[in-house]
Design an enzyme around this catalytic site. Structure first.
Site, PDB file in Angstrom:
ATOM      1  N   ASP A 693       0.829  -1.206   0.000  1.00 28.88           N
ATOM      2  CA  ASP A 693       0.000   0.000   0.000  1.00 28.88           C
ATOM      3  C   ASP A 693       0.866   1.260   0.000  1.00 28.88           C
ATOM      4  O   ASP A 693       1.905   1.327   0.668  1.00 28.88           O
ATOM      5  CB  ASP A 693      -0.903  -0.007   1.240  1.00 28.88           C
ATOM      6  CG  ASP A 693      -1.854   1.167   1.269  1.00 28.88           C
ATOM      7  OD1 ASP A 693      -2.731   1.244   0.395  1.00 28.88           O
ATOM      8  OD2 ASP A 693      -1.700   2.025   2.172  1.00 28.88           O
ATOM      9  N   GLU A 718       1.474  -0.177  -4.906  1.00 29.15           N
ATOM     10  CA  GLU A 718       0.489   0.835  -5.323  1.00 29.15           C
ATOM     11  C   GLU A 718       1.193   2.184  -5.400  1.00 29.15           C
ATOM     12  O   GLU A 718       1.268   2.917  -4.428  1.00 29.15           O
ATOM     13  CB  GLU A 718      -0.672   0.901  -4.318  1.00 29.15           C
ATOM     14  CG  GLU A 718      -1.727   1.923  -4.705  1.00 29.15           C
ATOM     15  CD  GLU A 718      -2.499   2.483  -3.513  1.00 29.15           C
ATOM     16  OE1 GLU A 718      -3.639   2.916  -3.696  1.00 29.15           O
ATOM     17  OE2 GLU A 718      -1.930   2.502  -2.395  1.00 29.15           O
ATOM     18  N   ASP A 801     -10.625   1.421  -4.232  1.00 32.12           N
ATOM     19  CA  ASP A 801     -10.576   2.886  -4.126  1.00 32.12           C
ATOM     20  C   ASP A 801     -11.303   3.557  -5.281  1.00 32.12           C
ATOM     21  O   ASP A 801     -12.090   4.487  -5.084  1.00 32.12           O
ATOM     22  CB  ASP A 801      -9.120   3.368  -4.107  1.00 32.12           C
ATOM     23  CG  ASP A 801      -8.432   3.095  -2.777  1.00 32.12           C
ATOM     24  OD1 ASP A 801      -9.074   3.295  -1.735  1.00 32.12           O
ATOM     25  OD2 ASP A 801      -7.261   2.693  -2.785  1.00 32.12           O
TER      26      ASP A 801
END
Length: 916
Positions: A693, A718, A801
């Protein structure tokens, strides 16, 4: 007890010269200074190669006098000399003063903010208006801005503090004054104090200072001066405190206006106040350690002389190493005076003071030693090392030192390969060219094979007849790119060749090589959750029931949500990393789920949030930056340049995520703890790899460290970044955007891939605006990361998201299958979103996965774009699959008449064919 706030580095002092060894050489780097003694002797180190080897007169020591110099010593052979910069912190205390008072005319008020600490201070401030909702700042009206104020975008103002000539009661007081009208629409003034020289910020209990100038401020929280009877602070600023004007009922400056005959104005309680807040900054002083190594002509022993201008008693915690493994060992006697043994692992020597000018010592080394390792300990138990590693001094000759530079070796090897290839394109690349260097990661083996294949292709007589000189040159450029990838220097990631010229084949019968950045190359990833999955409380159990179906659809990897205890129910604000009882289920249910997926040969990725972590406790300033649980870190684990959390670590190596304390991965103890945690997740819980992340927040080199220790089957980061736009329209050229993602992957040495955000964004623009020409870059390649480094690109169209109930960047509605037709037929590793799998799109997605699997499309498959026009995009992949998206017309046989194609799947504005 006064509350103190650390503001980070500020003043840099010149280094006074020391006799004999010190020269006026500028410092080129700084060091970390963790405030705890190491529990054991570190085993890693950094080797330094001196930029200039200057002859230095060194000393030969006796056991009684380590600084005695003789005529014989002057004949010693100097083999190494260098200056290591060191940085120590010293705290300076001061006061931050906030004073609200009536102005010189009716209805006017004035806010003064002052600071007594030296330096260049900036007030970063903005306002809230009466009708504002939320907590966002706005810029104040122009008439409210003090002189020399500078706008910051459209939400704040920065005003420098200046020495006050009127406030003579306080020495060195710098102030800024902001005037405002009590009848204005200003509801509150917000600010933080910024140290211009260091970029450090000072806040109030981890939040912005907020001065409320009305009652019932919307969204009100604790504000400065909001409590009645605001405290008068004692001490040196007592005279200023005594100047507070006590409120006597209703003010006479416009409270009882014609619009408010009953005196119920929202400003009815506006009162004067003066508050003082203790403030502490850590001033960094630059010092140095000079080391010289020479060979004694009489004994052939190495003489290492060390001098430093650090004040106080300096303890050198040291050892030696006999090879390049940098393993600490205790050398044979004699040892310098004032030397003690530390747990049979290292030696500790107190340097001899040389008055106020510094300290020094001489160390005699036996023959056969390769290096001298050390760290320094100061009087206040501060440890100084070299950017998280031990100081390392080579004890070899200058020629030997050059062999320690792996980077130079790598670059020379690459140049040799390229030169030999250009001169004789029939010469295959062999291991003697340096490409088998054991220091290079194993993942480069397959790249080396690719280079061999490309060079052999040039030498092939059959291909030579069909390839022009220009084409051969572009193949050589591809070789250079692959070599750069192998050695993590990736100088020019833009390949100037076409896939029709060079086809990278992967034979299905060949043994599959696994790399954490690519897996086997044939992975199809399923995101196994959405934004609402935590609400069921038993997501692990629900997903267990779908394992068989996911396997039947063709998925080989599933990405699970963050497993740790978290402040936010979705898991992305982790707290106790070892507590795996989350909103998704218990730790036992998680283990059962992973075992279930393994039964169906599906690998499982854990969502690892390494950038930030939520604290358990507040520090003395009320800031949440003290951690509990098994990893009970203090504020040294938090980066120093996030203004919200007052960390005492080093500056961040990436972008700050301001919602939680950003972890400082440069700290040895942080990396050690995170490695142990990740290894525990691999071994005890059963994860096969990682989804990482917010990797924009920390350097990719740390990711490489974590990947090499945990050895995941597959890993993807990410790296979310904004694409390029001009006047509200997306630019066609997105090279800068994908280059930033490529740079991060390269920093990991290719041990992790990254989500291809570039491709997602371009698909948005192409499908929404019917501009399918966007899907080909200026070189005729796919325009995303998949066009430059396909083996490390994880393509996707939606995730938790962008879609789900968040919908931050939702894929164009009704066109999802065009997106999946693209990513499921193209190279890269495709990722399919959970919400799409279990929806009306299921059968179409399943069909496309079958086509990909049947034709062995993989992360390195080749793409030949045959059409990229306004209303249609078409491409041939591996000469096996043809795909078309968009409302325009395309048939593959029109472009490849000698090949038979059969339609395998079609849907709204997309078609896929297979070669028969």
């Amino acid at each position: 007890m006064s509350t103190m706030v650390a503001l980070g580095p500020l003043v840099h002092h010149q280094i006074p010269s020391l006799p004999t060894l010190f020269t006026k050489t500028p410092l080129t780097s700084s060091l970390n200074y963790p405030h705890r003694a190491p529990l054991s002797v570190p085993t890693t180190s950094v080797s330094f190669k001196s930029s200039s080897y200057r002859p230095v007169v060194t000393a030969r020591a006796t056991e009684t006098d380590a600084t005695t110099r003789t005529q014989t010593d002057q004949l010693a052979d100097v083999v190494f000399t260098d200056t290591f910069p060191v940085r120590r912190a010293q705290k300076v205390e001061g006061k931050l003063i906030i004073k609200l008072d009536k102005g010189n005319s009716e209805g006017k008020w004035e806010l003064m903010v002052g600071c007594t600490l030296p330096g260049k201070w900036i007030l970063h401030w903005g306002v809230n208006y009466v009708d504002d909702t939320g907590s966002e700042w706005d810029q104040p009206p122009i008439e409210m801005r003090p002189p020399d104020s500078i706008p910051v975008k459209d939400y704040a103002i920065e005003t420098p503090l200046k020495i006050s000539s009127k406030e003579k009661e306080v020495e060195n007081l710098q102030t800024v004054k902001i005037g405002f009208d009590s009848k204005s629409l200003i509801a509150a003034i917000n600010f933080v104090l910024k140290d211009e020289e260091t970029g450090a910020w000072y806040q109030h209990k981890g939040r912005d200072f907020k001065i409320s100038v009305i009652d019932c401020l919307p969204g009100n929280r604790e504000t400065i001066g909001s409590k009645k009877g605001s405290k008068k602070w004692p001490g040196a600023l007592g005279q200023l405190s005594s100047m507070i004007l006590q409120s006597e009922g209703v003010d006479s400056d416009g409270v009882k206006s014609s619009n408010d005959p009953k005196g119920t104005s929202p400003r009815s309680s506006l009162k004067s106040f003066c508050e003082e807040h203790p403030i502490v900054k850590e001033t960094l002083f630059d010092n140095a350690v000079k080391v010289s190594v020479s060979t004694c002509p009489e004994t052939a022993k190495k003489l290492l002389y060390m001098e430093t201008d650090l004040p106080g008693d300096i303890v050198v915690h040291w050892g030696v190493c006999k090879d390049e493994s940098k393993k600490w060992e205790i050398p044979a006697e004699p040892h310098p005076v004032k030397t003690t043994n530390f747990k049979n692992k290292a030696l500790r020597t107190i340097l001899q003071r040389k008055g106020e000018e510094g300290a020094g010592g001489l160390f005699t080394m036996e023959q056969g030693l390769v290096g001298f390792l050390f760290v320094l300990k100061l009087n206040d138990d501060t440890w100084l090392n070299c950017m998280g590693n031990d100081f390392y001094v080579p004890l070899s000759t200058s020629s030997d030192l050059e062999k320690l530079s792996v980077k130079n070796q790598s670059e020379d090897s690459i140049q040799k390969v390229l030169t030999e290839t250009v001169e004789s394109d029939s010469s295959p690349i062999s291991k003697k060219d340096g490409l088998s260097d054991p220091t290079i990661s194993e993942y480069t083996d397959e790249i080396i094979n690719e280079i061999r294949s490309l060079v052999t292709g040039i030498s092939s007589e059959k291909k030579r007849k069909t390839k022009s000189k220009e084409t051969q040159e572009t193949i050589l450029q591809e070789i250079e790119k692959l070599a750069a990838e192998a050695y993590s220097i990736f100088r020019s990631p833009i390949p100037a060749f076409t896939e029709s010229d060079v086809i990278e084949k992967i034979e299905p019968e060949a043994p599959v090589k696994i790399c954490s950045g690519t897996g086997s190359g044939f992975e199809i990833l399923c995101q196994g959750f959405n934004w609402e999955s935590n609400k069921s409380g038993r997501w692990y159990m629900e997903l267990q029931e779908k394992a068989a179906e996911l396997a039947s659809l063709g998925f080989t990897v599933v990405w699970l949500p963050p497993p740790t205890e978290s402040i936010s129910p979705e898991g992305y604000m982790p707290k106790d990393l070892y507590n795996l009882n989350s909103r998704y289920g218990t730790v036992d249910e998680l283990k059962i789920l992973i075992e279930k997926f393994h039964e169906f040969d599906i690998k499982v990725l854990g969502d690892a949030v390494l950038n930030h972590r939520c604290a358990h406790h507040q520090n003395q300033n009320g800031v949440w930056n003290i951690f509990g649980g098994r990893l009970n870190w203090d504020d040294r684990a938090v980066v120093a340049d996030d203004p919200h959390f007052q960390g005492r670590g080093n500056k961040s190596s990436g972008d700050n995520f301001h919602a939680a304390p950003n972890i400082d991965h440069s700290q040895d103890f942080v990396r050690k703890d995170l490695k142990e945690w990740l290894c525990w997740l691999r071994k005890d819980i059963g994860y096969d790899g990682w989804r990482l992340d917010y990797v924009r927040g920390f350097w990719g080199g740390y990711v490489k460290d974590y990947m090499e220790v945990t050895e995941p089957y597959f890993a993807v980061g990410e790296y979310w970044d904004s694409l390029s736009y001009s006047y509200g329209e997306m630019d066609h050229n997105q090279d800068a955007h994908r280059q930033r993602i490529i740079d991060w992957i390269n920093a990991t040495s290719g041990t992790a891939g990254a989500f291809d955000v570039t491709t997602k964004g371009i698909l948005h623009a192409a499908l929404e605006r019917c501009e399918y020409w966007r899907l080909s870059d200026e070189k005729g390649k796919p325009p995303g990361v998949v066009g430059w480094w396909p083996s490390r690109a994880v393509t996707f169209i939606e995730n938790h998201d962008t879609g789900s109930t968040q919908g931050h960047w939702r894929f164009p509605g009704g066109r999802e299958m065009q997106g999946y037709a693209y990513i499921l037929t193209h190279p890269g590793t495709p990722s399919v979103f959970y919400d799409h799998i279990f929806s009306h799109l299921n059968s179409e997605i399943s069909a496309l996965i079958s086509i990909r699997t049947r034709n062995k499309i993989n992360c390195r498959s080749t793409v030949n774009i045959t059409k990229a026009e306004r209303d249609v995009y078409a491409a041939i992949i591996d000469e096996k699959v043809a795909v078309k998206i968009g409302p325009g017309h395309y048939e593959p046989q029109h472009q490849h008449g000698n090949q038979n194609w059969s339609l395998a799947r079609e849907g709204r504005d997309y078609k896929v064919w297979e070669a028969s």
